[in-house]
Enzyme design. Structure first.
Site, PDB file in Angstrom:
ATOM      1  N   TYR A 224      74.084  66.696 100.417  1.00  0.00           N
ATOM      2  CA  TYR A 224      75.124  65.874 101.050  1.00  0.00           C
ATOM      3  C   TYR A 224      76.513  66.491 100.955  1.00  0.00           C
ATOM      4  CZ  TYR A 224      71.570  62.256  99.959  1.00  0.00           C
ATOM      5  OH  TYR A 224      70.433  61.532  99.824  1.00  0.00           O
TER       6      TYR A 224
ATOM      7  N   CYS B 166      67.730  80.683  94.253  1.00  0.00           N
ATOM      8  CA  CYS B 166      67.952  81.665  95.308  1.00  0.00           C
ATOM      9  C   CYS B 166      68.241  81.009  96.648  1.00  0.00           C
ATOM     10  CB  CYS B 166      66.741  82.584  95.417  1.00  0.00           C
ATOM     11  SG  CYS B 166      66.386  83.334  93.843  1.00  0.00           S
TER      12      CYS B 166
ATOM     13  N   GLY C 106      71.170  50.229  93.773  1.00  0.00           N
ATOM     14  CA  GLY C 106      70.578  51.408  93.130  1.00  0.00           C
ATOM     15  C   GLY C 106      71.673  52.208  92.473  1.00  0.00           C
TER      16      GLY C 106
END
Ligand SMILES: *Cc1c(COP(=O)(O)O)cnc(C)c1O
Length: 418
Positions: free
Chosen positions: A320, A347, A279
């Site tokens: 991450y 926010c 991917g």
């Protein structure tokens, strides 16, 4: 030709200036290089052809990395199959023209409808992740009067030393079937009506640059395949998963020649079809987010650059803590560098793209490219803060065209009622 290059101090993708993209499509915007997709796909294909020319190979693009139908179609035209994880991805891949026989279905929580569709369409294989799922698939197949082609996704208990949130092949991770229990479950599957065993699958994590974790996993898989053979269970397919690492900052990308040599040594002798599920390796370096500076905000403690892209558009940094290089579209002549924290307008305190970026002072309206955003970028986006999904633009040489329009506010509300 370099995909990303400065010409007369302006950053280009292939032969198109990013200033032009911003003018035509607005910011923020995802921008991809067709050549980059093709090159990364060919890197995999060429290495495999070079080292194991006789092997039957299926490169099943992991659609979740970047799922725009134009991207799936581009890869499909080059011969790719697909690794899917939902009915939605099945729908996309079929619309893109990928044949059922080249589709692999992964994921720990497939619904009954998803399983039914996969069986009816006779896809290449369903990768089963638990004995409970096996029982359910057998029942659904029996009701349909068909056979489900299955592989067990085994968990080889390999720590691939990647980020905790993208490691998948350790004993405590939710994925796969414990390799020590695999033989017993294969035997059980072998006696079930509605089940046709076709293969074995692994996927040990993502963003793995070293060959060693793959080597260790392949040794375990080869051993399993031999033991199954002794039990009279012969496999057709070995799916080695994805997880091939790329360069975000200074880390090394995986060397596909080296990987192909290990596949040749450990997997090819088993004489099965070899499936890969890349991917990130295909999509990661094929796209960027083009964004504009809203404000340079100077406080006593820090200098912030507030850009118009946010965590809802590109979630990897906030989820991450991933690093993406951020390049100015116009190379500055000012050589004095300042340290900035680059943040989005959403926010949330976690809406941060970079903490310690050194660059010359930019001005309101200056453009930036958030690099290596092609994988797990657009496909992970949300509408948080009621921000519409970004447009996606494909560059092909001198040409550029929309492969997804910017979502309109009407579209954003289309499913809501009051
Ligand atoms: C996500 C995933 C992939 C693709 O992983 P990359 O790191 O993007 O190559 C392949 N196989 C399975 C089962 C996955 O879940």
């Amino acid at each position: 030709m370099q995909i990303y290059n400065y010409k007369e101090d302006i950053l280009h993708i292939e032969e198109v200036a990013l200033t032009k993209i911003a003018l035509q499509y607005g910011t923020p915007v995802y921008c991809y290089s067709k050549k980059a997709f093709k090159d990364s796909y060919k890197t995999i294909e060429n290495s495999l052809k070079k080292h194991i020319p006789e092997a039957d190979i299926l490169i099943a693009y992991a659609v979740k990395a970047s799922s725009n139908i134009a991207i799936i179609k581009l890869l499909s035209d080059m011969g790719a199959g697909a690794d899917i994880v939902s009915e939605g991805e099945l729908f996309r891949t079929e619309k893109a023209g990928i044949q059922s026989k080249n589709i692999v279905f992964s994921g720990v929580g497939k619904t009954d409808i998803e399983i039914k569709k996969a069986i009816e369409k006779e896809i290449c294989q369903i990768n089963i992740e638990s004995k409970e799922e096996l029982a359910n698939i057998a029942k659904i197949a029996q009701n349909l009067g068909k056979e489900a082609k299955i592989a067990l996704r085994v968990n080889p208990d390999i720590d691939a030393n990647t980020h905790d949130k993208i490691a998948t092949g350790r004993k405590g991770d939710k994925f796969g079937i414990d390799i020590d229990e695999a033989i017993a479950i294969y035997k059980q599957a072998n006696s079930m009506s509605g089940i046709k065993i076709v293969g074995v699958a692994i996927h040990i994590g993502s963003q793995i640059a070293k060959i060693e974790p793959f080597r260790r996993a392949f040794i375990k898989i080869a051993d399993l395949v031999h033991r199954l053979k002794e039990e009279g269970i012969k496999l057709k397919n070995i799916d080695i998963g994805g997880g091939f690492g790329i360069t975000y900052s200074s880390e090394k990308a995986i060397d596909f020649d080296e990987l192909a040599i290990v596949i040749k040594e450990l997997i090819a002798p088993l004489s099965c079809k070899i499936i890969l599920e890349p991917g990130r390796f295909i999509a990661g370096n094929s796209g960027i987010v083009l964004t504009k500076l809203l404000y340079a905000k100077h406080t006593k403690h820090k200098n912030f650059l507030i850009i118009d892209a946010a965590m809802n558009d590109l979630a990897r940094p906030s989820i991450y803590g991933a690093y993406h290089p951020i390049l100015p579209v116009k190379k500055a002549s000012d050589l004095q560098l300042k340290t900035y924290e680059i943040v989005g307008p959403v926010c949330e305190t976690g809406d941060i793209f970079a903490r310690n970026e050194q660059m010359p002072a930019p001005k309101h309206g200056d453009l930036f490219a958030i690099m290596v955003s092609g994988a797990y970028g657009a496909s992970m986006a949300s509408n948080y803060n009621s921000r519409p999904f970004l447009p996606e633009v494909m560059v092909d040489g001198k040409e550029h065209f929309l492969i997804r329009k910017r979502q309109s506010f009407f579209d954003m509300l289309a499913q809501e009622e009051f």
